[in-house]
Design an enzyme around this catalytic site. Structure first.
Site, PDB file in Angstrom:
ATOM      1  N   GLU A 126       0.802  -1.229   0.000  1.00 25.46           N
ATOM      2  CA  GLU A 126       0.000   0.000   0.000  1.00 25.46           C
ATOM      3  C   GLU A 126       0.833   1.277   0.000  1.00 25.46           C
ATOM      4  OE1 GLU A 126      -3.867  -1.592   2.493  1.00 25.46           O
ATOM      5  OE2 GLU A 126      -2.086  -1.061   3.633  1.00 25.46           O
TER       6      GLU A 126
HETATM    7  C1  TNX Z   1      -4.322  -4.074   4.819  1.00 26.94           C
HETATM    8  S1  TNX Z   1      -2.704  -6.434   4.362  1.00 26.94           S
HETATM    9  C2  TNX Z   1      -3.040  -3.836   5.268  1.00 26.94           C
HETATM   10  C3  TNX Z   1      -2.821  -3.440   6.664  1.00 26.94           C
HETATM   11  C4  TNX Z   1      -4.119  -3.303   7.407  1.00 26.94           C
HETATM   12  C5  TNX Z   1      -5.029  -4.435   7.022  1.00 26.94           C
HETATM   13  C6  TNX Z   1      -6.292  -4.469   7.805  1.00 26.94           C
HETATM   14  C7  TNX Z   1      -1.662  -5.387   4.164  1.00 26.94           C
HETATM   15  C8  TNX Z   1      -0.462  -5.849   3.552  1.00 26.94           C
HETATM   16  N1  TNX Z   1      -1.932  -4.127   4.539  1.00 26.94           N
HETATM   17  O1  TNX Z   1      -2.083  -2.248   6.714  1.00 26.94           O
HETATM   18  O2  TNX Z   1      -3.840  -3.342   8.777  1.00 26.94           O
HETATM   19  O3  TNX Z   1      -5.333  -4.325   5.659  1.00 26.94           O
HETATM   20  O4  TNX Z   1      -7.010  -5.620   7.519  1.00 26.94           O
END
Ligand code: TNX
Length: 512
Positions: free
Chosen positions: A327
């Site tokens: 992300e």
């Molecule tokens: C996505 S999964 C994220 C996390 C959040 C999560 C909550 C991922 C690699 N990144 O930063 O905590 O969703 O479900």
């Protein structure tokens, strides 16, 4: 060995054991093969544990077994005792070089009326084998067969080995901090179900959780926050080593993660030169993602990363270093690629293999890197094409922070609800079309902590779902059967209660 078994053959009082059925015992994960011989082995006050070699790791496994037997039964069982007394009901941990034990962590368990033999190639196999044995020790003793209590273990054979070499759980200690004791309790429970990796998400926008000696403000400043405005916390390097040691005694590898170039607000609050967004940097207590980024074009940023990775790599005996990489919405695509490539070089320089969330396939990664699939199937396929192994953590199936249903007390729901049957009913080997077993390193169940901040809340989300992932990671696909799992799972309630686990009593299970 011969002496020990000869001693066992001395005439003893003949005990009429009740009929048992090893094949229908509530073992999780389900072993490859179980053959029942319908009698009993009496675990009792004269039982002794012997370990075939002076291998310190193997002897330690013997002591671990002895401690756990004491916790469960109160019996004090010596290990390699030097005694003339003829040993009763011996438990023998034997290092064998049988070709049938080639797969690491495999073991064979032979339970007879007068002895238990655990055959393994190495200590990790012995450790998995004794978990099976511990699961077979009943909660209650039988006090009518003899004039002293016996814990009757069903006789027969267990032949067992794991499906995947990597069976992990992840704990996000960044959104909320979890104490060393809380992490240890989780490790202890995971080990009982044959997990072998705990991935610690040690940094995020809301907090930095590990002391770094060369960059002290990371914890002096960056550790003081968490989601919701609490006071945060961090592990000193001593605490971290304590966790690693505790995990190692359970043959669990700690995988450290420093998430970057996004998810880095806490680091940039501590050292503002790291920031690449140019926006004002303030401590963050919310749950948004994607707003922070390191400056990927500054040499000083890479010097920082080099020193952080060096300190953590030196403390971490495991082969992997997880760089996050998810992300990074505030990092330009070209910068992201440049960054991941540079950071892989740093990770390799410090002797580790890079792991990253599945977005890292957009970087120019080497074929030894590991991609952790969570959302984008095309990323997993791209990784496989590049020769990378994949850890499967599909959010829709394996995210422990997803609610069970709309009534769940904790959790999120962006990837849907995950009731216990959804957690269990998928086959990692065929889950992503085009991805075969050879591409898959294993399965991991991540637990993000936006909505949880202590053991009880952690356990509500993790139990009983981790047991589903334990079985999907260890047991052969043919042995994974929901109806059968449900029955075995119901019988874990006594263990959960004894271990003070605040599990979610899923209505899909007919709890005893
Ligand atoms: C996505 S999964 C994220 C996390 C959040 C999560 C909550 C991922 C690699 N990144 O930063 O905590 O969703 O479900």
């Amino acid at each position: 060995l011969i002496l020990v078994f000869a001693a066992c053959k001395e005439p003893k009082i003949q005990i009429q054991y009740p009929h048992t059925d090893l094949a229908s015992e509530a073992l999780i994960p389900k072993p490859v093969k179980t053959i029942a011989t319908h009698s009993g082995f009496g675990l009792e006050k004269n039982t002794m544990i012997y370990v075939s070699e002076k291998d310190t790791q193997l002897v330690a496994v013997g002591h671990f077994l002895s401690h756990k037997i004491k916790d469960k039964t109160g019996l004090v069982i010596p290990v390699n005792a030097d005694t003339d007394q003829s040993p009763h009901n011996l438990i023998y941990i034997y290092k064998s070089d049988s070709v049938n034990l080639k797969v690491p962590e495999s073991y064979q368990l032979y339970i007879k009326e007068d002895s238990i033999l655990i055959n393994t190639k190495n200590a990790s196999g012995a450790f998995r084998g004794i978990q099976t044995l511990l699961q077979l020790v009943p909660e209650m003793s039988n006090d009518t067969l003899t004039d002293y209590p016996l814990w009757v273990v069903p006789t027969g054979k267990v032949i067992d080995s794991p499906k995947f070499e990597y069976r992990g759980a992840m704990l996000d200690v960044a959104r909320h901090f979890f104490s060393v004791e809380e992490v240890k309790k989780y490790i202890d429970l995971l080990a009982y179900y044959k997990f072998n990796a705990l991935h610690l998400h040690l940094s995020d926008d809301q907090g930095w959780r590990l002391e770094i000696k060369s960059w002290p403000k990371l914890t002096q400043i960056g550790a003081k926050t968490e989601v919701g405005g609490g006071t945060g916390g961090y592990y000193t390097q001593g605490d971290y080593q304590d966790i690693i040691q505790y995990a190692a005694e359970r043959f669990v590898t700690i995988i450290p993660e420093i998430d970057m170039p996004g998810h880095t607000n806490a680091a940039s609050v501590s050292y503002p030169f790291l920031d690449g967004t140019g926006k004002p940097i303030k401590p963050y207590h919310g749950t948004r993602v994607g707003f922070s980024s390191f400056d990927t074009r500054k040499d000083t940023v890479y010097q920082f990363i080099d020193e952080v990775v060096k300190e953590i790599a030196e403390l971490s005996p495991g082969p992997y270093f997880h760089i996050g990489g998810d992300e990074s919405h505030s990092t330009k695509k070209s910068d992201y690629k440049y960054f991941v490539n540079k950071v892989e070089g740093i990770v390799q320089k410090h002797g580790k293999i890079m792991v990253g969330w599945d977005e890292i396939v957009d970087g120019d990664i080497s074929s030894e890197a590991i991609a952790q699939h969570w959302r984008t199937e095309s990323n997993a396929l791209k990784a496989a094409e590049n020769g990378n192994k994949i850890i499967l953590s599909p959010a829709k199936k394996a995210y422990l922070d997803m609610k069970y249903d709309s009534l769940s007390k904790y959790g999120l729901d962006w990837a849907g609800h995950i009731p216990l049957d959804v957690a269990y009913n998928w086959d990692p080997e065929t889950y992503i079309e085009g991805l075969s077993k050879e591409n898959i390193l294993g399965v991991e169940a991540p637990l993000w902590s936006e909505t949880i901040s202590n053991s009880a809340e952690l356990e509500y989300l993790a139990f009983p779902r981790t047991l589903a992932y334990a079985e999907l990671g260890w047991s052969s696909s043919e042995n994974c059967d929901w109806e059968d799992f449900k029955i075995r799972l119901a019988q874990q309630a006594i263990f959960f209660e004894q271990m003070n686990v605040s599990y979610y009593p899923s209505p899909l299970i007919d709890w005893k």
